[in-house]
Design a protein around this motif. Sequence first.
Motif, short mmCIF file in Angstrom:
data_model
loop_
_atom_site.label_atom_id
_atom_site.label_comp_id
_atom_site.label_asym_id
_atom_site.label_seq_id
_atom_site.Cartn_x
_atom_site.Cartn_y
_atom_site.Cartn_z
N UNK A 110 8.70 28.33 55.02
CA UNK A 110 9.51 28.24 56.22
C UNK A 110 8.63 28.14 57.47
N UNK A 111 9.11 27.46 58.51
CA UNK A 111 8.33 27.37 59.75
C UNK A 111 8.21 28.74 60.42
N UNK A 112 7.13 28.91 61.17
CA UNK A 112 6.85 30.17 61.84
C UNK A 112 6.74 29.95 63.35
N UNK A 113 7.01 31.00 64.11
CA UNK A 113 6.82 30.95 65.55
C UNK A 113 6.59 32.34 66.08
N UNK A 114 6.24 32.44 67.34
CA UNK A 114 6.10 33.72 68.03
C UNK A 114 7.13 33.75 69.15
N UNK A 115 7.91 34.82 69.22
CA UNK A 115 8.95 34.93 70.24
C UNK A 115 8.83 36.25 70.97
N UNK A 116 9.24 36.25 72.24
CA UNK A 116 9.20 37.47 73.03
C UNK A 116 10.38 37.46 74.00
N UNK A 117 11.02 38.59 74.14
CA UNK A 117 12.14 38.66 75.06
C UNK A 117 13.26 39.53 74.53
N UNK A 118 14.44 39.38 75.11
CA UNK A 118 15.57 40.19 74.70
C UNK A 118 16.23 39.61 73.45
N UNK A 120 18.88 37.87 73.08
CA UNK A 120 19.30 36.47 73.22
C UNK A 120 18.14 35.52 72.96
N UNK A 121 16.95 35.90 73.43
CA UNK A 121 15.77 35.07 73.18
C UNK A 121 15.44 35.05 71.69
N UNK A 122 15.63 36.21 71.03
CA UNK A 122 15.37 36.26 69.59
C UNK A 122 16.35 35.36 68.83
N UNK A 123 17.59 35.35 69.24
CA UNK A 123 18.60 34.50 68.60
C UNK A 123 18.25 33.03 68.78
N UNK A 125 15.26 31.84 69.15
CA UNK A 125 14.10 31.55 68.30
C UNK A 125 14.53 31.33 66.85
N UNK A 126 15.46 32.16 66.38
CA UNK A 126 15.96 32.01 65.01
C UNK A 126 16.67 30.67 64.85
N UNK A 127 17.50 30.31 65.84
CA UNK A 127 18.22 29.04 65.78
C UNK A 127 17.24 27.86 65.77
N UNK A 128 16.18 27.98 66.57
CA UNK A 128 15.17 26.93 66.61
C UNK A 128 14.49 26.78 65.26
N UNK A 129 14.11 27.91 64.66
CA UNK A 129 13.44 27.87 63.36
C UNK A 129 14.35 27.26 62.29
N UNK A 130 15.63 27.56 62.36
CA UNK A 130 16.59 26.99 61.40
C UNK A 130 16.63 25.48 61.52
#
Length: 231
Positions: A110-118, A120-123, A125-130
């Motif tokens: 699966x693709x990986x990323x680094x996310x930071x924030x509240x 909503x930002x985490x959601x 990031x998850x949507x982007x990875x999907x």
Amino acid sequence: MNKFWNWVRNEDNRTLYLNGTIAEESWFDDDVTPAAFKAELLSGEGDITVWINSPGGDCVAASQIYSMLMDYKGAVTVKIDGIAASAASVIAMAGTTVLMAPTALMMVHNPLTVAMGDSEEMKKAIALLDEVKESIINAYEIKTGLSRARLSHLMDAETWLSAHKAVELGFADDLLFQAAGDPAPPQPESFAFSRRTVTNRLLNKLPREAEETEQKQPAKPLYERLQLLKF
């Protein structure tokens, strides 16, 4: 500009070597690196050979290289002599013919990323990875013909494929080197393994004596249990 590729010309055709990490710097907002690669790709005609030995890297760079090779007018022969992992496996799918050394490996995950924030930002990031995962599956599906569900499961498990297994599943077309002799020797057993599978199998190899001892004592942390295994 960091170049992770190298073109070699000879009388018969052109050879592209992709070694090491793909795009040490992201291709986002970078018109120089993609343009330079495309210019070198289109600087000649005829069939090309692409040698890959890469652990992967930037998925955007891989997508652009994949698209350029898919759109190339000549035949593209991909030869994997070491490893084609992660983003490098996507590039390999652009080959008209994909060949792997008997000792080579391919890895999909699966693709990986680094996310930071509240939250909503985490959601986001998850949507982007999907979405990125779906785009990667597109390349695998075109080459292998496997169902999207099966490809998704292979990526979820971070699956490593031996050369024979890659051929069996359609990620590769054949081996670079075949055993001599006629008739052809029987195909050896092929292998695909994941981190989860390896961990579970290792735990299943715990000595029975150790398991009986643990039943009488408090459970040990996983890392201490793994120390009982012999590799």
